[in-house]
Design an enzyme around this catalytic site. Structure first.
Site, PDB file in Angstrom:
ATOM      1  CG  PHE A  80      -2.212  -0.863   0.933  1.00  0.00           C
ATOM      2  CD1 PHE A  80      -2.449  -1.435  -0.314  1.00  0.00           C
ATOM      3  CD2 PHE A  80      -3.128  -1.092   1.947  1.00  0.00           C
ATOM      4  CE1 PHE A  80      -3.574  -2.226  -0.536  1.00  0.00           C
ATOM      5  CE2 PHE A  80      -4.267  -1.868   1.731  1.00  0.00           C
ATOM      6  CZ  PHE A  80      -4.492  -2.442   0.488  1.00  0.00           C
ATOM      7  NE  ARG A  81       3.930   0.440  -4.259  1.00  0.00           N
ATOM      8  CZ  ARG A  81       4.706  -0.610  -4.491  1.00  0.00           C
ATOM      9  NH1 ARG A  81       5.543  -1.044  -3.550  1.00  0.00           N
ATOM     10  NH2 ARG A  81       4.660  -1.230  -5.652  1.00  0.00           N
ATOM     11  CG  ASN A 111       8.485  -3.492  -0.100  1.00  0.00           C
ATOM     12  OD1 ASN A 111       7.330  -3.483   0.299  1.00  0.00           O
ATOM     13  ND2 ASN A 111       8.805  -3.735  -1.363  1.00  0.00           N
ATOM     14  CG  HIS A 196      11.312 -11.379  -2.905  1.00  0.00           C
ATOM     15  ND1 HIS A 196      10.428 -10.746  -3.744  1.00  0.00           N
ATOM     16  CD2 HIS A 196      12.434 -11.589  -3.635  1.00  0.00           C
ATOM     17  CE1 HIS A 196      10.996 -10.587  -4.937  1.00  0.00           C
ATOM     18  NE2 HIS A 196      12.222 -11.083  -4.892  1.00  0.00           N
ATOM     19  CG  HIS A 249       5.886 -13.384  -4.655  1.00  0.00           C
ATOM     20  ND1 HIS A 249       7.151 -13.897  -4.537  1.00  0.00           N
ATOM     21  CD2 HIS A 249       5.969 -12.099  -4.248  1.00  0.00           C
ATOM     22  CE1 HIS A 249       7.955 -12.965  -4.075  1.00  0.00           C
ATOM     23  NE2 HIS A 249       7.275 -11.871  -3.895  1.00  0.00           N
ATOM     24  CG  ASP A 322       3.765  -9.140  -5.196  1.00  0.00           C
ATOM     25  OD1 ASP A 322       3.936  -8.214  -4.381  1.00  0.00           O
ATOM     26  OD2 ASP A 322       4.639  -9.497  -6.002  1.00  0.00           O
ATOM     27  N   GLY A 341       6.005  -5.200 -10.857  1.00  0.00           N
ATOM     28  CA  GLY A 341       4.754  -5.345 -10.111  1.00  0.00           C
ATOM     29  C   GLY A 341       3.520  -4.865 -10.834  1.00  0.00           C
TER      30      GLY A 341
END
Ligand SMILES: [Zn+2]
Length: 444
Positions: A80-81, A111, A196, A249, A322, A341
């Site tokens: 969601f940044r 991240n 990841h 993922h 993702d 992405g």
């Protein structure tokens, strides 16, 4: 028409009857025609005979018109940044996208800028969530400071601050000793470590799958081995440390084989797959260019076949998107330079339902991957199940409704998706969080 509502009303004495529903609860195998009653924020009752002699006065009625009523969906991997890149997505737009996709719980990755690596940053994020979120929103915390891979975060205090688990997603933890220590600490705390899985040295700055298409386009490829090497290493570490290890993922047949073998040995390993990895191959890059660039990259039909087998036999526990919003400037560049992405929340359900329509999984099996099985990965067994006394997090969906996916209509702030004018079948009609409708389409 789509409508959204923040779930912030006082509904203590409000009762709602959902009638004429096909009730599906994958956790118990329930699949019956019946009704469900909510009382305030909770599920109060459900069953085939409920309200067979009518709904008493004072109870609101929502006629499901034979649609499916199931536990609210979870998407356990979204970006969601927040904080730092709110121009790509924020909590309000991200959770609206979730609601529109039938998703009642999301889990954000750490991240961000700065990364979620201290209890203070996580606490601030949860304050924003409390004000802005349309659906339940949890967050992973970073495994290492700044997701740089060198120094472990204060995992214990991050747990107290509400971390759902630990992940450096966006990057792998490359150093085996650091990963071992992280797994030991997470095991002590009873938390999941989510990787990841990518050997970044081997990936060497590659941008799509290494193979025919990367050679044709003359761009650097990422081989399958990049993922499988890290999964194999981590499974060896898991044997040393115990605890719960989760592969984010997953995309390659080799990594799926490794997880299958580890599960057979009794290790506590889980994995999830993103819908694009079982719908598209790397050939999609030819048509969709940077909109088909993600990490891990789209692979080959051989990998899709392995993913489908893994979904079927339970090697792959869950489906998660993702969801990775990017603005135009990050994508309108050469393939080699574009951000990795795609957004996924508003396409998860119809893409996952392709597994049902193609008769690979039953409807209940598909929903299982986005309900209780996803909830169990993040150690939240109260989610993803129809149970009296649980929060009334519910999704009403029509598995057979045909519609065209149009990213311009997404609630997400970003429109980066290869599924443009894509004909799909099945969508959410109404999304309910803690007994309150947060999203509805015109039909119910
Ligand atoms: Zn990732």
């Amino acid at each position: 028409m789509q409508e959204f509502f923040l779930p912030n009303k006082d509904i203590k004495n409000k009762k709602t009857a959902y009638i004429n529903a096909r009730l599906i609860d994958p956790a118990t195998g329930l699949d019956i025609n019946g009704a469900l009653l909510t009382d305030g924020q909770k599920i109060a009752d459900f069953g085939p005979g409920l309200f067979s002699s009518g709904v008493p006065q004072g109870i609101d009625i929502i006629d499901c018109k034979n649609s499916v009523l199931c536990p609210g969906l979870l998407d356990i991997q979204v970006h969601f940044r927040v904080p730092g890149q709110e121009y790509k997505e924020d909590i309000a737009t991200g959770t609206k996208a979730a609601a529109a996709g039938g998703v009642t719980t999301v889990v954000c990755m750490a991240n961000t800028i700065p990364t979620i690596d201290s209890p203070d940053i996580l606490t601030d994020l949860y304050k924003t969530i409390a004000h802005e979120a349309y659906v339940k929103t949890y967050s992973y915390a970073a495994i290492t400071m700044g997701i740089q891979g060198f120094e472990l975060t204060d995992m214990q205090h991050l747990k107290y601050a509400g971390a759902i688990g630990f992940s450096d997603d966006g990057k792998p933890v490359m150093n085996s000793l650091i990963m071992r220590r992280a797994m030991e600490q997470a095991a002590r705390l009873g938390m999941v470590i989510a990787q990841h899985a990518e050997d970044v040295n081997l990936s060497d700055g590659g941008c799509i799958n290494e193979g025919k298409i990367s050679r044709q386009l003359r761009v650097k490829g990422i081989p399958n081995a990049s993922e499988a090497i890290i999964v194999e290493r981590d499974l060896l570490l898991l044997e040393l440390t115990g605890g719960h290890y989760h592969v984010l993922h997953i995309s390659t047949h080799q990594a799926i084989d490794a997880v299958r073998r580890a599960k057979a040995k009794g290790l506590n390993v889980t994995c999830e797959v993103a819908p694009h990895h079982f719908i598209l191959t790397d050939e999609a890059v030819l048509a969709s260019d940077t909109m088909a660039k993600m990490n891990p990259p789209l692979r080959t039909q051989k990998d899709i076949d392995a993913i489908l087998a893994g979904l079927k036999d339970g090697t792959i526990d869950a489906i998660a998107t993702d969801h990775a919003p990017h603005d135009d400037a990050s994508k309108n560049v050469h393939l080699s330079d574009a951000a990795f992405g795609i957004v996924g929340l508003e396409t998860m359900l119809p893409l996952a339902l392709e597994l049902y329509h193609k008769k690979i999984l039953s409807l209940s099996e598909v929903l299982a991957k986005m309900t209780y099985k996803a909830a169990d990965i993040i150690h939240q067994p109260q989610l993803g199940r129809l149970k009296i006394g649980n929060d009334a997090d519910l999704t009403i969906l029509d598995p057979d409704m045909k519609w065209q996916i149009s990213p311009q209509e997404f609630s997400s702030k970003s429109k980066n998706s290869p599924f443009v004018e894509y004909t799909s079948t099945g969508r959410a009609l109404r999304t309910i969080v803690r007994g309150q409708t947060v999203y509805k389409m015109n039909l119910v």
